[in-house]
Design a protein around this motif. Sequence first.
Motif, short mmCIF file in Angstrom:
data_model
loop_
_atom_site.label_atom_id
_atom_site.label_comp_id
_atom_site.label_asym_id
_atom_site.label_seq_id
_atom_site.Cartn_x
_atom_site.Cartn_y
_atom_site.Cartn_z
N LEU A 1 26.72 51.41 133.65
CA LEU A 1 26.64 50.22 132.81
C LEU A 1 25.23 49.62 132.83
O LEU A 1 24.75 49.13 131.81
CB LEU A 1 27.65 49.18 133.27
CG LEU A 1 29.12 49.54 133.07
CD1 LEU A 1 30.02 48.47 133.66
CD2 LEU A 1 29.42 49.74 131.60
N ALA A 2 24.56 49.68 133.97
CA ALA A 2 23.21 49.13 134.07
C ALA A 2 22.21 49.95 133.26
O ALA A 2 21.27 49.40 132.68
CB ALA A 2 22.77 49.06 135.53
N MET A 3 22.41 51.25 133.22
CA MET A 3 21.49 52.12 132.47
C MET A 3 21.95 52.32 131.03
O MET A 3 21.32 53.08 130.30
CB MET A 3 21.39 53.48 133.17
CG MET A 3 20.74 53.42 134.52
SD MET A 3 20.63 54.99 135.41
CE MET A 3 21.02 56.23 134.27
N THR A 4 23.03 51.66 130.65
CA THR A 4 23.69 51.85 129.34
C THR A 4 23.97 53.32 129.06
O THR A 4 23.87 53.78 127.93
CB THR A 4 22.88 51.22 128.19
OG1 THR A 4 21.62 51.84 128.10
CG2 THR A 4 22.74 49.72 128.36
N ALA A 5 24.32 54.02 130.10
CA ALA A 5 24.75 55.41 129.97
C ALA A 5 26.29 55.40 130.03
O ALA A 5 26.88 55.52 131.10
CB ALA A 5 24.16 56.26 131.08
#
Length: 138
Positions: free
Chosen positions: A105-109
């Motif tokens: 979620l933090a890397m929008t992966a």
Amino acid sequence: MKAEAMIFAICTAFLVLVTPAYWFITSAGDTGGDWTGTSALTMTTLLTMMVTFYLGFHAKKMEPRPEDRKDAEIADGAGELGFFPPYSWWPLWAALTLGTIVLGLAMTAWWLAIIGGVLGAVATSGLVYEYYRGEHAH
């Protein structure tokens, strides 16, 4: 549980006094006050109040434990205290999958978050059902 309720009641009373004082001290300057700290103290006050009410409610409904009675002997607290689970690897896997989800979620992966969610479902199932199979089955 009355002693624990009293400890949390004292903490609640302290926070009820400190929160307005903190707001007053921080709002004295030209900056307009520290709303982050004030809201954090307010939420902490409400949290300790909730725990106080919970412990006080259950203390009234249950019979006193040996440590709550003034006439109790040391032998009154002897015996089996309850079931404590043995070692388990499942909390480690559950934490690693949560870390994978947060990293995704933090890397929008999103693909990584989805993989972490699937592995998290497996880890949670293993954690919940570990006493139904294997060495520690009941």
